[in-house]
Structure formats: C-alpha cells, structure tokens
Design an enzyme around this catalytic site. Structure first.
Site, PDB file in Angstrom:
ATOM      1  N   HIS A 110       7.439   7.319 -29.928  1.00  0.00           N
ATOM      2  CA  HIS A 110       8.685   7.056 -30.674  1.00  0.00           C
ATOM      3  C   HIS A 110       8.854   5.563 -30.925  1.00  0.00           C
ATOM      4  O   HIS A 110       9.278   5.141 -32.014  1.00  0.00           O
ATOM      5  CB  HIS A 110       9.888   7.580 -29.883  1.00  0.00           C
ATOM      6  CG  HIS A 110      10.043   9.055 -29.880  1.00  0.00           C
ATOM      7  ND1 HIS A 110      10.005   9.827 -31.013  1.00  0.00           N
ATOM      8  CD2 HIS A 110      10.264   9.931 -28.848  1.00  0.00           C
ATOM      9  CE1 HIS A 110      10.190  11.099 -30.704  1.00  0.00           C
ATOM     10  NE2 HIS A 110      10.347  11.190 -29.397  1.00  0.00           N
ATOM     11  N   HIS A 157       6.817   4.413 -33.756  1.00  0.00           N
ATOM     12  CA  HIS A 157       7.440   4.862 -35.002  1.00  0.00           C
ATOM     13  C   HIS A 157       8.527   3.864 -35.439  1.00  0.00           C
ATOM     14  O   HIS A 157       8.683   3.563 -36.627  1.00  0.00           O
ATOM     15  CB  HIS A 157       8.051   6.250 -34.793  1.00  0.00           C
ATOM     16  CG  HIS A 157       8.141   7.071 -36.027  1.00  0.00           C
ATOM     17  ND1 HIS A 157       8.498   8.399 -36.012  1.00  0.00           N
ATOM     18  CD2 HIS A 157       7.952   6.780 -37.337  1.00  0.00           C
ATOM     19  CE1 HIS A 157       8.505   8.874 -37.235  1.00  0.00           C
ATOM     20  NE2 HIS A 157       8.187   7.914 -38.060  1.00  0.00           N
ATOM     21  N   HIS A 186       4.570   9.688 -24.624  1.00  0.00           N
ATOM     22  CA  HIS A 186       5.461  10.374 -25.565  1.00  0.00           C
ATOM     23  C   HIS A 186       6.541   9.422 -26.096  1.00  0.00           C
ATOM     24  O   HIS A 186       6.703   9.259 -27.309  1.00  0.00           O
ATOM     25  CB  HIS A 186       6.106  11.578 -24.870  1.00  0.00           C
ATOM     26  CG  HIS A 186       7.055  12.344 -25.726  1.00  0.00           C
ATOM     27  ND1 HIS A 186       6.734  13.564 -26.271  1.00  0.00           N
ATOM     28  CD2 HIS A 186       8.319  12.070 -26.145  1.00  0.00           C
ATOM     29  CE1 HIS A 186       7.761  13.997 -26.996  1.00  0.00           C
ATOM     30  NE2 HIS A 186       8.742  13.115 -26.921  1.00  0.00           N
ATOM     31  N   GLU A 187       7.266   8.807 -25.174  1.00  0.00           N
ATOM     32  CA  GLU A 187       8.354   7.916 -25.603  1.00  0.00           C
ATOM     33  C   GLU A 187       7.812   6.674 -26.309  1.00  0.00           C
ATOM     34  O   GLU A 187       8.443   6.152 -27.230  1.00  0.00           O
ATOM     35  CB  GLU A 187       9.221   7.525 -24.403  1.00  0.00           C
ATOM     36  CG  GLU A 187       9.930   8.684 -23.734  1.00  0.00           C
ATOM     37  CD  GLU A 187      10.738   9.552 -24.691  1.00  0.00           C
ATOM     38  OE1 GLU A 187      11.229   9.030 -25.721  1.00  0.00           O
ATOM     39  OE2 GLU A 187      10.863  10.762 -24.428  1.00  0.00           O
TER      40      GLU A 187
END
Length: 683
Positions: free
Chosen positions: A478, A481, A474-475
C-alpha cells in the site's frame, strides 16, 4: 479567529522538512480550534467558486473544487490518523465533538445547489471539452459524488439525509472507541510456570516485560494480536486458551458501556436509510455501483462460488487437525480455541517448521532493510532515515524516499511498528498528505505505515513471525502505491482506487516472502549472522498451501457477514448474534460459541471504509495472483515487468478504471487460474 494563523501550529505555515507536521509543537488543545478554523477556510474556498461570475469551466469549477479545503485536509489528516495510532480519551472526545460539525460541513457542500449547478454545466459539455483521461475521471467522480451525496434531495428527505449522515459519523467513531477500550480492559496475569508451558521464549519475554510494565509478577498476556496469537497457538493449558479466545472474540459484546451491539445496528440501519433516500434498495447496492464488482448479486456470486470451491479443502484441513489431535491423546472434539494449537503442532511435524524456528531470522530491522532493498530492485527507490523530522511518538521512525537514479524526492515515510494502549489493533497504511500537482508544482506524499509487532526486550530485538513478515510486505505494498503515484489530482492519487482493486497491490507484495531470492537479501540469524538455511526456505514454500481451505473460508466468512449487514432492505431490529449466525451458515465449520461475536469488533466495516467491501480482499487476491504470475514468468526482480507494473498501475492511482489499468500492464483481464493454483485448489 485570524490570530490562530499565527499561534496554532496546526494551521501555521509548516517550515519543516517537506512541510511535515510539527508534532513536537502540536498539543491536544490545538486540535479543536484548528479544525473549526480550517472548516471556515474551506467554506471560503467553496464560496469563491460559487461567487465567481465567469462562465463555469473545468479549471475554475472542477479543479477549484478539487483543490478546496486543503488546510482542512491537513489538520484532519493529523487528528484522525493519530486518533487511530496515538489516541487518548481527550482526543477521542474531540473527534466525537467534531464529527457532526464535519458532517454538517460536508453536507453543506455536497448538497449545495448553486455549486452543483456550476459542476453540472461543466459536466453537460464534457464531450466537447479537451480533457485528459484523468481530467474526465475527476469530472465524472465529482459529478456522481454530488448525486450520491444527496444534492438532488428535496425538503424532508434532504433533512433526513443530513441527520442520518451526522449521526453515522458519530457512531462509527463510537464503534472504534468501544472496541479499543474493551480490548484494553482485558489482560491475563499468570504466575504459575506450568500455565505457560508450550509458549515460546520470545512470547514469554514479551509477557514478562508487559507484567513488569504493569508492576505485576509473572507474565501478562493481552488481546493485542502478537500477545494473543502466541498464547492461543502455543499455550498447552486448554482452559486458559479458552478464556483468552472468549475474551478476544467477545470484544464489544459484554452488555456494558463498551458494548457495540446497538451501535452497529444503528450504523447498519442509518446506512440503509441513506441508501433508500438516494433511491437504492440497500447500502450494498449504493456502495458497489462504482466498484469493479458493481452489484451485490455479482459479489454474492463471487463469494458463494469461492465458498463452494474452498469448503471441501477447509473440511479436509479441519479433519486433518482433528485426526492429528486424536492420535496425540486429545479425547474431545476440536473447539475454536483448540484449532490453532493443534494445527501448529501438525504443521511443525509435517514440515518441521515453526515460528520459533524462523523468528531468529526475521529481526525486524533486517526485514525492514530487506523490504527497502526490494523496493530498490523493483522501482529504484532509496530510503534515508531522517531523525530531524518530528514524530508523534518515540517509537516512530521517519524515512525520506528518493528515486536513486534521478535523485528525485518521492515521499516521507513514517513507520510505527509496536503495540501500545493508545493504538488500535491491526496493521494499516494511510497518509498525512496525498500526492498531487497544484499550478504545475508537485506535492509529494507523507505516508504512514502502522503495525503491531512485538517490541524489543532487554534480551532480544523485535523478531517477527513469518505471518508478520507477510503483513509488513502487505502494508508496504500500500505504501508503494502511495509513494509511486504520479497523478495531478489528490482525490485520484495513490490508494484512492476502488476497494476491490486496492488490496491487489498489497497482496501482490506478500508473494515475495516465499522466494529464496528475496529472503536471501536479509534473512540472517540475529545472533550468529548465519543465512536462513535453504531447507527452511523449502519448508516455507511447501507450507504455503497449508490450511489454505481453512484460511479461505475464514476470509469468506468475513465477506459474507459484511454483505449480510449491508444487504438489509428494511431496518434490522433483531438480535445481532442471530444475524451473525444466519450470515455465517454458508462459511462456517464449527458451531458458534455463546457470548462471542465478530460483528461487535468488525472495525473494517463498522468503523472503517470497508462496508459492503470486505469481499475485496478475496477479489483482489485473484488480481494479485495473476499479476504475480507475470513476474514469475520473467523473474521476480525483472525490470521490464516491474517498470510496466509501476507505470501502468502503481503510478496511475485512480486516474482510470481499474480494469483498464490492469489490462495495460498484463495485456488481459485477470483469470482465477493463478489464484486457484496458488491456493492448491487446482493442479
């Protein structure tokens, strides 16, 4: 003051690899003078725009404003990121002292009539200018930002706005500091072996190490999540589980110096005041105007619809665990400190799978390499460790990120995995520097990934639970991104997108944890080197929907609570617990427990940037599931799909409206169908 430029490492020219922060030179006494100096330099940047006698243009006004205060961004990026991940009392005091100064500077700029007049001149001729889509997005964002920052306020309202924002800055810091201090103040020291029955060996080793660190006998369990989670899930001593649960769920609610009840009421009321001054009925209305959801009514409908869909499944989940516990000799009604314990036993029996069974295959080092390999397969990235780059703590590892085929440098990635008293709980991604282009020169980002995984012990490496593997993914979503962004303007690059869109990019990555093709890249037993058995992967996939209703309702409870606090239309002076009970009625499966309170530790909304935005996690799940369906159709490593996802979504940051970006990738708006199927709510 200019002498500081030659003596303070925070403001000196950084002659480091990729202009990374020289953490080895930075001392606590450097922060305050560096921040004050950087604020003065930022003021000079603004004065230069105002005093420019040329006709305002996009370049000399909008771009100049966007690029102002770069030194301030640099210094505050170091200070405030470290205040979350490697803080101490002195640093917390510095942040408290500087908060009103920073807010005053921000207000001075955001309410500067001369500066706004120049911005408005450019904005008024926007349709006649030859602007790119990103240029236009920046212009709209800056113009509307000034209005939302109170530039049109006059007289008393103007002063009230200033006062409220300054106080709010101090209080949000105070909220986080209270929560961290309260978290650190509790530990459970156990010396009798029978009181740790049921707890897996890996957790006992961590607890024994923690006891030794504190010069105590036996085992020490803390409220840091890896420790707490293992205890509440496996400890067979119900009384001790209750003690631990109550401590964890009453952070910030002990009527002492770390109590957050009045702090959070003041925060909510100040946010309301700011919204009212700007013409909005509630802070939620003010906050949601430029999000995908747009209005509180839309958010509330979204939450209520999902509660209605999820609740029957959640009730079945609860009943199934209650029935199982009863069948196995538990002669009471399940309470909150019982659910994880009995739920895990049922899951283990139902799927013959447990964290203890899987953890040996999830050595943190292997998981990290697997995730790096995944980024290579999807986006052609390569991660090269650089031990020469200075770090802020010995646990931190640093990687250069390169695009392999073109040998292009993309980013520096700091990875900080383990709990410590100086770090807040949870996991997050942030940046010490955002990506941008200045005078056609590309500035690549410095990205920070922070987690709280179990530390290695003398006997074992750091082994992750399956949930921690998904957290890492999940992290890292980011991070990608931030790493893959290709924008011109810093304020639009990377994760600078609407909150109800940004989580979609990270939640999308979690899907890989359930795929054999991905797990086969890295999941081998840390002792034997044996590949994770196919039957374990099958069980992981079968268990994917286990307690989906329960977990959905838990997330929706957070969203409902957030909206309740930020939808108030008059100052709230009542009881915090009463507000929470009222807000939770729709999304609650068990009675509230006296003394426990989520609001007092809800840092996402009272100490972070998710106020009136927590619903975005669920909103983004719909986007993530729909995006994942595109990959599943053509292959989870399919280069055509991953290239489109990178080009149309990840690279674009906030340069266009989120829905436009998503439709460019998917060819349509996201539908609920993939999400509801993924949850098992429809066939």
């Amino acid at each position: 003051m200019e002498n500081i430029r030659n003596t303070n490492p925070l403001v000196m020219q950084w002659l480091t690899p990729y202009q990374t922060p020289p953490f080895n030179l930075i001392k606590i006494e450097h922060y305050k003078p560096a921040m004050l100096y950087a604020i003065e330099k930022a003021k000079q940047d603004i004065d230069a725009i105002i005093n420019n006698t040329q006709t305002p243009t996009f370049e000399n006004t909008i771009v100049a404003y966007e690029q102002s205060g770069r030194l301030l961004d640099r210094v505050s990026g170091v200070l405030f990121n470290l205040n979350e991940s490697c803080t101490n009392e002195e640093m917390q005091k510095i942040c408290q002292d500087l908060s009103p100064v920073l807010t005053q500077y921000s207000n001075d700029v955001g309410m500067n009539a001369q500066l706004f007049a120049k911005i408005k001149m450019v904005y008024d001729q926007r349709d006649d200018l030859k602007l790119t889509t990103e240029d236009r997005t920046l212009l709209d964002k800056i113009y509307k930002g000034f209005i939302k920052n109170g530039v049109l306020l006059k007289g008393k309202d103007r002063e009230e706005y200033r006062k409220a924002t300054e106080e709010l800055g101090i209080l949000t810091l105070k909220f986080n500091q209270n929560a961290l201090n309260d978290n650190n103040s509790f530990y459970l020291n156990i010396t009798d072996k029978k009181d740790v029955e049921g707890i897996p060996q890996y957790a006992l080793e961590d607890a024994k190490q923690e006891a030794q660190n504190r010069k105590l006998k036996g085992w020490v369990f803390t409220l840091d999540y890896p420790s707490y989670s293992a205890f509440i899930t496996y400890c067979s001593n119900r009384d001790l589980r209750e003690k631990m649960w109550r401590a964890y769920n009453s952070i910030g609610n002990h009527n002492d110096t770390n109590d957050n009840k009045q702090v959070l009421k003041n925060i909510a009321n100040l946010r309301l005041k700011i919204a009212n001054l700007l013409g909005y009925k509630s802070f939620a209305e003010y906050q949601l105007e430029d999000k995908m959801a747009e209005t509180p009514a839309e958010v509330n409908k979204f939450l209520d619809d999902l509660v209605a869909t999820s609740m029957p499944f959640a009730q079945k989940d609860l009943q199934a665990v209650q029935d199982y516990a009863t069948e196995h000799g538990f002669n009471d009604k399940l309470n909150r400190w019982d659910f994880s314990y009995w739920s895990e036993k049922l899951r283990k029996e139902k799927y013959n799978i447990s964290p203890e069974l899987l953890k040996p295959y999830f050595n943190l080092e292997y998981v990290k390499k697997g995730i790096f390999t995944l980024a290579g397969k999807l986006y052609g990235l390569e991660f090269r460790e650089n031990k020469e780059i200075s770090t802020y703590h010995p646990d931190v590892m640093v990687y250069e990120v390169w695009e392999k085929q073109s040998n292009r440098f993309m980013a520096v990635l700091y990875m900080d995995f383990f709990p410590r008293e100086s770090k807040r709980d949870g996991a997050w991604m942030t940046s010490f520097r955002e990506e941008s282009k200045i005078n056609n020169k590309e500035i690549r980002p410095l990205v920070q990934l922070v987690c709280n995984f179990s530390k290695p012990t003398k006997k074992t490496p750091s082994l992750l639970t399956f949930d921690e593997v998904t957290t890492f993914l999940h992290e890292f979503g980011h991070c990608l991104h931030g790493i893959l962004t290709e924008c011109t303007y810093q304020s639009l690059s990377g994760t600078n997108v609407a909150h109800d869109f940004v989580e979609g990019m990270s939640q999308f990555m979690e899907n890989y944890a359930y795929e054999k093709e991905f797990l086969d890249l890295f999941a081998v037993h840390y002792k034997t080197g044996e590949k994770i058995p196919q039957e374990y992967i099958d069980k992981i996939r079968l268990a994917q929907q286990y307690n989906a209703g329960w977990l959905s309702i838990r997330q929706l409870f957070f969203g409902e609570l957030d909206m309740a606090w930020h939808s108030i239309e008059k100052p709230y002076e009542g009881d915090v617990i009463s507000m929470e009970e009222s807000a939770s009625k729709k999304a609650e499966l068990m009675p509230m427990i006296e003394g426990c309170c989520m609001s007092t530790q809800f840092s996402h909304i009272f100490g972070g940037g998710y106020a009136a935005g927590y619903y975005g996690y669920k909103w983004s799940e719909v986007i993530a599931a729909d995006a994942w369906a595109a990959f599943k159709e053509k292959g989870i490593f399919n280069p055509e799909v991953s290239t489109s996802f990178r080009k149309n979504v990840l690279a674009k940051g906030g340069s266009k409206k989120p829905m436009e970006l998503y439709k460019a990738f998917r060819g349509k708006e996201p539908s609920n169908e993939a999400f509801l199927k993924q949850q098992g709510f429809i066939k």
